[in-house]
Design a protein around this motif. Structure first.
Motif, PDB file in Angstrom:
ATOM      1  N   ARG A  89     -23.888  -9.266   0.674  1.00 14.27           N
ATOM      2  CA  ARG A  89     -23.051  -8.320  -0.084  1.00 14.27           C
ATOM      3  C   ARG A  89     -23.929  -7.275  -0.779  1.00 14.27           C
ATOM      4  N   MET A  90     -25.002  -7.767  -1.438  1.00  7.93           N
ATOM      5  CA  MET A  90     -25.879  -6.841  -2.173  1.00  7.93           C
ATOM      6  C   MET A  90     -26.550  -5.842  -1.232  1.00  7.93           C
ATOM      7  N   LYS A  91     -27.000  -6.343  -0.083  1.00  5.94           N
ATOM      8  CA  LYS A  91     -27.739  -5.483   0.848  1.00  5.94           C
ATOM      9  C   LYS A  91     -26.801  -4.575   1.638  1.00  5.94           C
ATOM     10  N   THR A  92     -25.714  -5.152   2.147  1.00  2.71           N
ATOM     11  CA  THR A  92     -24.879  -4.403   3.087  1.00  2.71           C
ATOM     12  C   THR A  92     -23.771  -3.611   2.404  1.00  2.71           C
ATOM     13  N   ILE A  93     -23.125  -4.215   1.441  1.00  4.71           N
ATOM     14  CA  ILE A  93     -21.969  -3.528   0.854  1.00  4.71           C
ATOM     15  C   ILE A  93     -22.394  -2.688  -0.351  1.00  4.71           C
ATOM     16  N   GLU A  94     -23.220  -3.282  -1.232  1.00  2.00           N
ATOM     17  CA  GLU A  94     -23.691  -2.498  -2.379  1.00  2.00           C
ATOM     18  C   GLU A  94     -24.794  -1.528  -1.967  1.00  2.00           C
ATOM     19  N   GLY A  95     -25.472  -1.806  -0.864  1.00  4.49           N
ATOM     20  CA  GLY A  95     -26.544  -0.937  -0.364  1.00  4.49           C
ATOM     21  C   GLY A  95     -27.782  -0.930  -1.250  1.00  4.49           C
ATOM     22  N   LEU A  96     -28.084  -2.078  -1.881  1.00  8.45           N
ATOM     23  CA  LEU A  96     -29.261  -2.144  -2.775  1.00  8.45           C
ATOM     24  C   LEU A  96     -30.564  -2.214  -1.973  1.00  8.45           C
ATOM     25  N   GLU A  97     -31.642  -1.750  -2.594  1.00  6.22           N
ATOM     26  CA  GLU A  97     -32.967  -1.796  -1.970  1.00  6.22           C
ATOM     27  C   GLU A  97     -33.433  -3.248  -1.850  1.00  6.22           C
ATOM     28  N   THR A  98     -34.239  -3.503  -0.818  1.00  5.31           N
ATOM     29  CA  THR A  98     -34.760  -4.864  -0.605  1.00  5.31           C
ATOM     30  C   THR A  98     -35.504  -5.381  -1.849  1.00  5.31           C
ATOM     31  N   ASP A  99     -36.370  -4.521  -2.425  1.00  8.30           N
ATOM     32  CA  ASP A  99     -37.152  -4.942  -3.603  1.00  8.30           C
ATOM     33  C   ASP A  99     -36.254  -5.332  -4.771  1.00  8.30           C
ATOM     34  N   THR A 100     -35.212  -4.540  -4.982  1.00  7.57           N
ATOM     35  CA  THR A 100     -34.294  -4.812  -6.099  1.00  7.57           C
ATOM     36  C   THR A 100     -33.657  -6.195  -5.938  1.00  7.57           C
ATOM     37  N   ILE A 101     -33.195  -6.478  -4.718  1.00  4.33           N
ATOM     38  CA  ILE A 101     -32.541  -7.774  -4.477  1.00  4.33           C
ATOM     39  C   ILE A 101     -33.545  -8.914  -4.654  1.00  4.33           C
TER      40      ILE A 101
ATOM     41  N   TRP B 130     -34.851 -11.400   4.632  1.00  3.90           N
ATOM     42  CA  TRP B 130     -34.466 -11.054   6.003  1.00  3.90           C
ATOM     43  C   TRP B 130     -33.976 -12.260   6.779  1.00  3.90           C
ATOM     44  N   VAL B 131     -34.528 -13.440   6.466  1.00  2.35           N
ATOM     45  CA  VAL B 131     -34.030 -14.645   7.145  1.00  2.35           C
ATOM     46  C   VAL B 131     -32.595 -14.925   6.700  1.00  2.35           C
ATOM     47  N   ILE B 132     -32.345 -14.769   5.399  1.00  2.00           N
ATOM     48  CA  ILE B 132     -30.982 -15.002   4.893  1.00  2.00           C
ATOM     49  C   ILE B 132     -30.009 -13.988   5.515  1.00  2.00           C
ATOM     50  N   ILE B 133     -30.436 -12.719   5.531  1.00  2.00           N
ATOM     51  CA  ILE B 133     -29.589 -11.669   6.120  1.00  2.00           C
ATOM     52  C   ILE B 133     -29.313 -11.986   7.595  1.00  2.00           C
ATOM     53  N   HIS B 134     -30.344 -12.452   8.284  1.00  2.00           N
ATOM     54  CA  HIS B 134     -30.197 -12.758   9.710  1.00  2.00           C
ATOM     55  C   HIS B 134     -29.143 -13.845   9.919  1.00  2.00           C
ATOM     56  N   ARG B 135     -29.245 -14.907   9.133  1.00  2.00           N
ATOM     57  CA  ARG B 135     -28.272 -16.007   9.269  1.00  2.00           C
ATOM     58  C   ARG B 135     -26.869 -15.516   8.940  1.00  2.00           C
ATOM     59  N   ALA B 136     -26.787 -14.697   7.884  1.00  2.00           N
ATOM     60  CA  ALA B 136     -25.472 -14.185   7.471  1.00  2.00           C
ATOM     61  C   ALA B 136     -24.883 -13.302   8.573  1.00  2.00           C
ATOM     62  N   ARG B 137     -25.714 -12.470   9.166  1.00  2.00           N
ATOM     63  CA  ARG B 137     -25.220 -11.543  10.197  1.00  2.00           C
ATOM     64  C   ARG B 137     -24.759 -12.302  11.443  1.00  2.00           C
ATOM     65  N   ILE B 138     -25.458 -13.407  11.774  1.00  2.00           N
ATOM     66  CA  ILE B 138     -25.037 -14.201  12.939  1.00  2.00           C
ATOM     67  C   ILE B 138     -23.633 -14.763  12.680  1.00  2.00           C
ATOM     68  N   THR B 139     -23.451 -15.362  11.487  1.00  2.00           N
ATOM     69  CA  THR B 139     -22.147 -15.950  11.167  1.00  2.00           C
ATOM     70  C   THR B 139     -21.063 -14.877  11.101  1.00  2.00           C
TER      71      THR B 139
END
Lengths: 87, 183
Positions: B140-152, B164-173
């Motif tokens: 949600r923070m990365k994709t919908i809120e569009g926050l920077e990687t460092d901020t998250i 990126w591993v978390i994002i990858h798993r989330a994107r697969i699901t």
């Protein structure tokens, strides 16, 4: 052998680069390595296609959400209201 | 016996994003949407005793929110969707003669576009709700809120590779879920 791993990446690495690229955070070098794998790996091609589809849907829907800080404020306000009701 | 139970302590985590997205797409005003979601939760608290458990909590909250949105439009007596009428004087000779000019709404979308986007938004939030809490938060923070990687990473105390591993798993699901429910 060292040169091979320098150019060739695993399927999972390729998929993570593809994810980064959806957020425009993949470097040129990473994109190059992904393209190499894309040429011969069917699993990577399928993943790239599905991943792009997901990105397109997310853009098209224009979904939005509350910021974390806004959620925290809302939570606090709701808790206060809940306590008021209990008294 | 009621099939669904109610727990206001979980409302913000479980439903605030869904309700907020639902509202923004209908009132086109972020601040107003925030107020309406808050009012909905307050109204929900007040009428908790009336919750029979026949519908899910989310359906029940949405029905309250829909009434709040209708009340909002009643209050502002909105002219949303109507063509804007501009009145102009053309020249000195024409002074006093009225010209009505229809101006296209720049944000015009067909009803079909709007419905498709709303349904797509619902499908995305339904899939997002199926993710484990941490994956959902990062996605949600990365994709919908569009926050920077460092901020998250700073906020959640994780490394960029973790992210990126978390994002990858989330994107697969998410992709699998969207494949089943939307594509």
């Amino acid at each position: 052998m060292k040169n091979k791993s320098f150019l060739f990446i695993s399927c999972e690495e390729a998929q993570i680069i593809c994810d980064k690229s959806q957020y425009k955070e993949a470097t040129l070098w990473e994109k190059f390595k992904l393209s190499l794998r894309f040429l011969w790996c069917r699993i990577t091609r399928t993943y790239v296609s599905k991943n792009k589809k997901l990105t397109q849907s997310l853009k098209q829907s224009k979904v939005t959400c509350l910021k974390q800080s806004e959620k925290e404020n809302l939570k606090e306000t709701l808790q206060k209201e809940l306590k008021k009701q209990e008294h | 016996m009621p099939k669904h139970t109610i727990d206001p302590n979980q409302w913000i985590d479980l439903y605030s994003d869904y309700l907020f997205n639902f509202t923004v797409s209908r009132v086109n005003d972020r601040e107003k949407a925030k107020d309406l979601v808050q009012d909905t939760f307050f109204a929900g608290l007040k009428s908790m005793k009336n919750f029979k458990g026949e519908a899910s909590e989310r359906t029940w909250l949405i029905s309250i929110l829909k009434r709040k949105i209708i009340d909002h439009y009643r209050k502002i007596n909105s002219n949303k969707g109507k063509a804007e009428i501009r009145v102009e004087f053309n020249s000195e000779d024409d002074e006093g003669s009225w010209l009505e000019k229809r101006v296209a709404d720049p944000d015009y979308k067909t009803a079909e576009d709007t419905i498709i986007n709303e349904e797509l938004g619902d499908a995305i939030y339904n899939c997002l709700n199926k993710l484990p809490q941490k994956q959902a938060t990062v996605f949600r923070m990365k994709t919908i809120e569009g926050l920077e990687t460092d901020t998250i990473c700073n906020e959640l105390n994780i490394t960029p590779s973790n992210l990126w591993v978390i994002i990858h798993r989330a994107r697969i699901t998410m992709a699998e879920c969207m494949e089943k429910n939307w594509f």
